[in-house]
Design a protein around this motif. Structure first.
Motif, PDB file in Angstrom:
ATOM      1  N   GLU A  75       0.832  -1.210   0.000  1.00 19.16           N
ATOM      2  CA  GLU A  75       0.000   0.000   0.000  1.00 19.16           C
ATOM      3  C   GLU A  75       0.863   1.255   0.000  1.00 19.16           C
ATOM      4  N   SER A  76       1.915   1.247   0.807  1.00 20.15           N
ATOM      5  CA  SER A  76       2.818   2.392   0.847  1.00 20.15           C
ATOM      6  C   SER A  76       3.497   2.602  -0.494  1.00 20.15           C
ATOM      7  N   GLY A  77       3.967   1.500  -1.092  1.00 21.01           N
ATOM      8  CA  GLY A  77       4.620   1.606  -2.392  1.00 21.01           C
ATOM      9  C   GLY A  77       3.700   2.148  -3.455  1.00 21.01           C
ATOM     10  N   ALA A  78       2.438   1.693  -3.449  1.00 18.53           N
ATOM     11  CA  ALA A  78       1.468   2.177  -4.429  1.00 18.53           C
ATOM     12  C   ALA A  78       1.229   3.677  -4.271  1.00 18.53           C
ATOM     13  N   ALA A  79       1.186   4.145  -3.031  1.00 15.26           N
ATOM     14  CA  ALA A  79       0.967   5.575  -2.789  1.00 15.26           C
ATOM     15  C   ALA A  79       2.137   6.406  -3.303  1.00 15.26           C
TER      16      ALA A  79
ATOM     17  N   GLU B 299       4.617   8.405   6.545  1.00 14.05           N
ATOM     18  CA  GLU B 299       4.325   7.034   6.125  1.00 14.05           C
ATOM     19  C   GLU B 299       2.960   7.002   5.424  1.00 14.05           C
ATOM     20  N   PRO B 300       2.891   6.555   4.163  1.00 17.58           N
ATOM     21  CA  PRO B 300       1.637   6.624   3.406  1.00 17.58           C
ATOM     22  C   PRO B 300       0.454   5.903   4.034  1.00 17.58           C
ATOM     23  N   THR B 301       0.691   4.824   4.783  1.00 22.43           N
ATOM     24  CA  THR B 301      -0.424   4.131   5.424  1.00 22.43           C
ATOM     25  C   THR B 301      -1.063   4.974   6.519  1.00 22.43           C
ATOM     26  N   GLU B 302      -0.406   6.076   6.907  1.00 19.96           N
ATOM     27  CA  GLU B 302      -0.936   6.971   7.940  1.00 19.96           C
ATOM     28  C   GLU B 302      -1.454   8.285   7.360  1.00 19.96           C
ATOM     29  N   TRP B 303      -1.499   8.392   6.037  1.00 16.28           N
ATOM     30  CA  TRP B 303      -1.956   9.637   5.428  1.00 16.28           C
ATOM     31  C   TRP B 303      -3.395   9.944   5.809  1.00 16.28           C
ATOM     32  N   ALA B 304      -3.632  11.209   6.095  1.00 10.72           N
ATOM     33  CA  ALA B 304      -4.977  11.713   6.341  1.00 10.72           C
ATOM     34  C   ALA B 304      -5.403  12.527   5.122  1.00 10.72           C
ATOM     35  N   ASP B 305      -6.618  13.056   5.187  1.00  7.30           N
ATOM     36  CA  ASP B 305      -7.127  13.863   4.075  1.00  7.30           C
ATOM     37  C   ASP B 305      -6.170  15.006   3.769  1.00  7.30           C
ATOM     38  N   GLY B 306      -5.821  15.120   2.515  1.00  6.27           N
ATOM     39  CA  GLY B 306      -4.966  16.220   2.083  1.00  6.27           C
ATOM     40  C   GLY B 306      -3.488  15.905   2.062  1.00  6.27           C
ATOM     41  N   ASP B 307      -3.058  14.782   2.667  1.00  2.00           N
ATOM     42  CA  ASP B 307      -1.623  14.487   2.721  1.00  2.00           C
ATOM     43  C   ASP B 307      -1.046  14.193   1.344  1.00  2.00           C
TER      44      ASP B 307
END
Length: 212
Positions: free
Chosen positions: A62-66, A177-185
Motif C-alpha cells: 500500500e505504501s509503495g502504491a501511494a 508514512e503513506p499508510t498513515e496519510w490523512a485527508d490532504g496528505d
C-alpha cells in the motif's frame, strides 16, 4: 553532466550480505531508476515499502502504491507498476536486504548496510532527497543535515510532511508514512514536490544549511 550509468537496477553493482531472506524473495531490493536523477525517494526496508518478490522499491505494498501514485502524478514514473520506467527519479532503501517475514531489521542490521546506502546516495548525488516514513527521515536528517536536533527526540512526521529542509548541499522533503496519510496528505506532498520541480531547484547544490 553526471551520465554515470544507464543501468536501471543496482546501477553501481552493490553487493551487500544476503544471508537473511525467505525462499521466493529477492535477497535484496536494490536501488532502482535514473542514476542521473535530481530526485531520490528513500524508503525504509522491503518489508515496509515493498519489492521483496519484484526486486523493485515501492512496489507490492500500500505504501509503495501511494509513492508510485505521487511519482506518476509528477511525471517521474510511467509504465507497469511492478517495473516502472523512472525519469529524473531514483528509488532506494536505507536497508536494501530482505529479512524473514514478520520482523524488521535490527539496529545492527541497519548499521551493517549503512555504508552501502551512503555509497549509493553519494553516487547518485541528487539535489532533492525525499525520505519516506520516520525511520528513513530520521536517518537522512541525522546523517546528511545538521538539523536533526531541532525536531525533538521523536519526529512529528505530520509537521515534517512536505516541508523543505536544507541539507549539506541539497534539500530534504520528508514524506509521512503513506499508510498513515490523512485527508490532504497526498495533495500536500504532490504540491510541495511540484513547486520544487517548477523552481530553480538545482540552486540547492552548495547552499548553506537552513530550515526552509
Amino acid at each position: 553532466m553526471k551520465n554515470v550509468t544507464d543501468r536501471t537496477s543496482n546501477p553501481f553493482g552493490m553487493r551487500p550480505p544476503f544471508e537473511r531472506n525467505d525462499p521466493g524473495t529477492h535477497p535484496a531490493v536494490f536501488g532502482y531508476g535514473d542514476a542521473n536523477a535530481d530526485f531520490q525517494f528513500i524508503g525504509d526496508h522491503p518489508g515496509v515499502h515493498g519489492g521483496a518478490t519484484t526486486g523493485v522499491p515501492f512496489t507490492e505494498t500500500e505504501s509503495g502504491a501511494a509513492i508510485q501514485d505521487v511519482a506518476r502524478t509528477l511525471g517521474f514514473a510511467s509504465g507497469p507498476t511492478d517495473e516502472p520506467l523512472l525519469e529524473n527519479c531514483f528509488w532506494n532503501y536505507i536497508h536494501m536486504c530482505t529479512v524473514e517475514a514478520g520482523r524488521s531489521p535490527t539496529d545492527a542490521e541497519y548499521a551493517e548496510l549503512e555504508r552501502y546506502f551512503d555509497a549509493e546516495l553519494r553516487a547518485i548525488n541528487a539535489h532533492i532527497l525525499v525520505p519516506v516514513g520516520e525511520r528513513a527521515t530520521d536517518h537522512i536528517l541525522r546523517e546528511y543535515t545538521t538539523q536533526r536536533h531541532r525536531f525533538g527526540d521523536t519526529l512529528d512526521m505530520d509537521d515534517l510532511h512536505g516541508r523543505d529542509i536544507r541539507g549539506r548541499g541539497f534539500m530534504v522533503v520528508p514524506i509521512r508514512e503513506p499508510t498513515e496519510w490523512a485527508d490532504g496528505d497526498r495533495e500536500r506532498i504532490s504540491s510541495a514536490l511540484e513547486a520544487i520541480l517548477n523552481s530553480d531547484y538545482r540552486q540547492t547544490k552548495g547552499v548553506a544549511t537552513l530550515v526552509g
